[in-house]
Design an enzyme around this catalytic site. Structure first.
Site: not given
Length: 372
Positions: A58, A174
């Site tokens: 604002e 992985s």
């Protein structure tokens, strides 16, 4: 409070929501908020909250509008604040600027506000309308809302697997299942997160850095500078004190929180903190999340193994799953996505609600939530 929203109200609120999204990498622990000021069907000012301690949406919109704010309608994605924090109350600023109407997407759940901002406006004779595009506004701030309403962060578990569900070979290897496109996407999610959570097993097996790397942000570099980069808090659940100063992540000077049963006497650098949660056995994950919420952590991005990920799901602490699937097959004897208790009947299967599926290069990304 005034009548229902018009087409114009919806149009300008959507613009305010789009503005609010620009702050998603920088505002934490504050929410993402956008504001648009309209006078005689012309936008005279607009702004969004960029960083905690700096101007709210604002204030930024009012600064742009100047004298044109007098008699304007303000469209704000979150109720204007009513308390003095690092910045003055926005509700008071709107009153002082002479706006005639304020359209609000949603009431602020922060107990310091929670309707008080609207009261300030209405007591000053300003007309207000609330609930315009409320669901879209809530989607801007899942972490902030979770912290305010549930006293804990919004938790997202990230997983990567082959099409047959493998996350790692039997020896723990992985890297890399998914493509570079998926890894860039992960960096973008890290950039929006307040904390990255993992377990000691992952640190011991993978020796990850778990930091945000600007050169891997891809197209996000066009809207976020290296100076704006905010490193998430790296959190490791380490009940047995297995993480040491020799691990790769420790060499990177951004905050680390080690959650333990007792402190060790290692020579840790200043950016490493040891948090002791007393007790025996496994760390209470609910207690961990409550602690992170108290530290103003809005969102937690989990990159962990199947044990910790499964424990979070079992504890009902997983708000969203993001699964990257690579077009590969790993075969038998591999590690899976989640360690969950065995189910003895098909009607007991946990069901997911999928919100998004898309391709990232050759990989698939699935976003889903667990159904109650």
């Amino acid at each position: 409070m005034s009548q229902s929203a018009s087409v114009a109200d919806i149009t300008y609120m959507q613009r305010a929501i789009n503005l609010a999204k620009k702050g998603r990498f920088t505002t934490t622990p504050n929410p993402n908020v956008g504001c648009v000021l309209v006078k005689n069907d012309v936008i005279v000012g607009e702004g969004y909250h960029q960083k905690a301690g700096e101007g709210h949406a604002e204030v930024n919109a009012l600064a742009q509008a100047g004298q044109n704010a007098q008699g304007a309608t303000a469209y704000v994605t979150l109720e204007p604040c009513s308390h003095y924090g690092r910045t003055p109350p926005c509700a008071v600023a709107l009153v002082s600027a002479g706006v005639k109407r304020v359209v609000i997407a949603m009431v602020d759940p922060n107990p310091k506000v929670a309707g008080r901002g609207i009261s300030i406006l209405e007591e000053a004779g300003i007309e207000t309308t609330s609930g315009v595009l409320e669901q879209q506004a809530r989607a801007l701030n899942p972490g902030f809302l979770s912290r305010m309403e549930r006293k804990r962060p919004f938790v997202t578990i990230k997983m990567a697997a082959t099409l047959d569900g493998g996350t790692a070979l039997s020896d723990g290897t992985s890297k890399w299942i998914t493509s570079s496109d998926a890894r860039v996407d992960v960096q973008k999610f890290r950039a929006q997160s307040c904390a990255i959570l993992t377990g000691a097993n992952t640190v011991l097996v993978d020796d990850p850095s778990l930091n945000l790397r600007y050169d891997e942000l891809g197209s996000l570099q066009n809207e976020l500078s290296a100076q704006q980069l905010r490193q998430p808090l790296r959190v490791v659940i380490d009940s047995q004190n297995r993480v040491t100063p020799n691990h790769k992540m420790v060499a990177i000077e951004s905050p680390i929180l080690l959650i333990r049963r007792v402190k060790d006497d290692c020579d840790w650098p200043e950016h490493v903190e040891q948090l002791v949660l007393e007790g025996a056995g496994k760390i209470d994950l609910q207690q961990v999340m409550e602690h992170l919420g108290a530290r103003e952590i809005n969102s937690v991005w989990v990159e962990a193994g199947a044990t910790l990920a499964g424990a979070l799901v079992e504890a009902n602490l997983c708000d969203e799953l993001i699964i990257y699937q690579a077009p590969k097959l790993m075969g038998t004897n591999n590690k899976g996505l989640l360690n969950l208790p065995a189910i003895d009947h098909m009607n007991k299967l946990r069901e997911l609600s999928i919100s998004d599926i898309r391709m990232l290069g050759r990989d698939i990304r699935i976003r889903a939530t667990l159904e109650d």
